[in-house]
Design an enzyme around this catalytic site. Structure first.
Site, short mmCIF file in Angstrom:
data_model
loop_
_atom_site.label_atom_id
_atom_site.label_comp_id
_atom_site.label_asym_id
_atom_site.label_seq_id
_atom_site.Cartn_x
_atom_site.Cartn_y
_atom_site.Cartn_z
CB CYS A 21 1.62 7.53 -10.44
SG CYS A 21 0.50 8.90 -10.48
CG HIS A 71 2.33 5.16 -7.07
ND1 HIS A 71 2.57 6.43 -6.60
CD2 HIS A 71 1.11 5.20 -7.65
CE1 HIS A 71 1.53 7.20 -6.88
NE2 HIS A 71 0.63 6.48 -7.52
CE LYS A 79 -4.30 4.60 -3.78
NZ LYS A 79 -4.61 5.04 -5.13
CD GLN A 135 -3.85 0.27 -5.67
OE1 GLN A 135 -4.93 -0.30 -5.50
NE2 GLN A 135 -3.76 1.53 -5.99
CG ASP A 190 3.01 1.65 -1.86
OD1 ASP A 190 1.87 1.61 -1.37
OD2 ASP A 190 3.29 2.28 -2.90
N1 PMP Z 1 1.37 3.43 -4.04
C1 PMP Z 1 0.56 2.76 -4.87
C2 PMP Z 1 0.89 1.35 -5.25
C3 PMP Z 1 -0.60 3.39 -5.34
O1 PMP Z 1 -1.40 2.74 -6.18
C4 PMP Z 1 -0.88 4.72 -4.95
C5 PMP Z 1 -2.11 5.45 -5.47
N2 PMP Z 1 -2.37 5.26 -6.82
C6 PMP Z 1 0.00 5.35 -4.09
C7 PMP Z 1 1.11 4.67 -3.66
C8 PMP Z 1 -0.22 6.75 -3.63
O2 PMP Z 1 -1.33 6.82 -2.80
P1 PMP Z 1 -1.89 8.25 -2.34
O3 PMP Z 1 -2.02 9.06 -3.58
O4 PMP Z 1 -3.20 7.92 -1.70
O5 PMP Z 1 -0.91 8.82 -1.39
#
Ligand code: PMP
Length: 407
Positions: A365, A122, A226, A203, A200
């Site tokens: 993203c 991401h 999430k 997910q 990270d």
């Molecule tokens: N890493 C991953 C794999 C994600 O899917 C996301 C959110 N789509 C994020 C980071 C970022 O999370 P947040 O916007 O809640 O900070």
């Protein structure tokens, strides 16, 4: 399997909405999940009855709220099996957690240092490391490739280390492909080279049991929104031995031991990394969200979602010759990214919305990943514990309706 999904659905009043006169089918859980009534009720009750700043007052309300926040820290510790609450830092979310590590650890990086990431990151696990190059140093990203199924090439990964490798930072689960990465193996290899590892977990945490002690990562980042929790709150787990060595990320109240105009000393962990008033009500509400998931059972959630994933994947693959799924790793979370022929993902998303079905379209993203697939965007359906087989049926029926319109 025996999973009373209808009972759980009743915990989420928002799922009863209709969109364009059709029942809402919410398949955008990767972006954010819905929130159960017990969490929203807790937020309301705290705003009405317990709102007072934490760690600051001798009065009852402040002490109560402080206890709620610190109980949440212990709950998070237990949830991910960290060793100590000193290792649980509250942040705004995954993005801030990763920025914290990059900014703080990154101060020690030298010109020419390298950070190993994977091709399926991401943006929030790419850009914070690139920002380290802004002040004249050159920090390079080394990228672990994947095969056509979306499985990381671990042999390539093992060859990437050299004396400049400063960090490994990899996602636990890809938000586009659904791939569950072998994070324990990734961490072990990095540690063989004396390199710290960030995972990270945005997910992962709401879909399976995560045990940071077992993974043996140095850092683990995730977001409450999430995992059926509130927005604006997240966690950075960091090994105490690492956090102790790291300089603070932001300065302000809460993170100090003593301040003078000449010299400031910092608070002990975890407060050293928690400058300013935290979202204490959000943090305490995250506690409720964790309780909610655990009351169902992480193993049961994982098994049920796998069943839904297999059902959806099977029908999509067998009923639509023009449909192509991206992400076919054997270890996969309930995320299905796809293209319907060469129909623009945006058109597919809009037409599904007209039938009450919420999916995500675009680059999610993860532009470098999409570029590596030769795509600008995909449609993504992602599932949570409250999604049903009937909802998959509705989604498939809607795809059948829109396919002739677009192809
Ligand atoms: N890493 C991953 C794999 C994600 O899917 C996301 C959110 N789509 C994020 C980071 C970022 O999370 P947040 O916007 O809640 O900070």
């Amino acid at each position: 399997m025996n999973f009373d999904v209808e009972r759980y659905r009743n915990d989420f009043p928002g799922l009863n909405r209709s969109i364009y006169g059709r029942p809402l089918t919410y398949l955008d859980n990767t972006a954010t999940s819905q929130t159960p009534k017990c969490v929203v009720d807790a937020i309301e009750a705290m705003y009405y009855n317990s709102k007072a700043n934490v760690h600051r007052g001798v009065h009852t309300l402040s002490q109560e709220m402080t206890m709620l926040q610190e109980a949440a820290r212990e709950r998070v510790r237990r949830f991910i099996n960290a060793y100590s609450t000193e290792e649980i830092i509250f942040t705004r979310g995954t993005t801030e957690s990763i920025n914290l590590v990059a900014a703080s650890m990154g101060r020690g990086f030298r010109d020419g240092d390298e950070v190993i990431v994977s091709v399926m990151e991401h943006h929030s696990n790419i850009v914070p490391w690139q920002l380290l190059s802004l002040n004249g140093r050159n920090i390079t990203l080394r990228v672990i490739p994947m095969d056509e199924r979306g499985v990381l090439d671990m042999d390539a990964y093992r060859t990437m280390f050299n004396e400049h490798t400063a960090m490994v930072s990899v996602t636990h689960v890809s938000n586009v492909l659904g791939t569950i990465n072998p994070v324990k193996e990734i961490a072990a290899e990095a540690h063989r080279h004396g390199v710290p590892v960030l995972i990270d977990g945005a997910q992962a945490v709401s879909h399976r049991r995560v045990d940071v002690s077992d993974i043996d990562c140095d850092f683990y980042a995730f977001s409450a929104h999430k995992m059926y929790g509130p927005t604006g709150v997240g966690v950075l787990y960091g090994k105490k031995s690492m956090l102790e060595k790291m300089p603070p990320y932001q300065g302000g109240g809460e993170m100090i031991a003593h301040v003078s105009f000449d010299r400031t000393t910092y608070a002990d962990l975890p407060f050293k990394f928690e400058a300013g008033t935290p979202d204490f009500i959000g943090i305490a509400a995250m506690h409720k969200a964790i309780d909610y998931m655990e009351s169902i059972g992480m193993e049961r959630i994982e098994r049920y979602e796998k069943e839904i994933l297999d059902y959806a994947t099977g029908r999509m693959e067998s009923e639509f010759p023009s449909l192509r799924i991206y992400g076919k790793a054997p270890e996969k979370d309930a995320i299905v990214s796809f293209m319907l022929g060469d129909a623009h993902p945006y058109d597919v998303g809009l037409l599904l919305d007209k039938q009450g079905i919420a999916v995500r379209t675009g680059h999610h993203c993860a532009q470098p990943l999409l570029e590596s697939l030769g795509l600008e965007g995909v449609v993504r359906a992602s599932f949570a514990l409250y999604n049903t087989h009937e909802e998959v049926d509705r989604f498939i029926a809607a795809l059948h309706r829109i396919e002739p319109m677009l192809l």
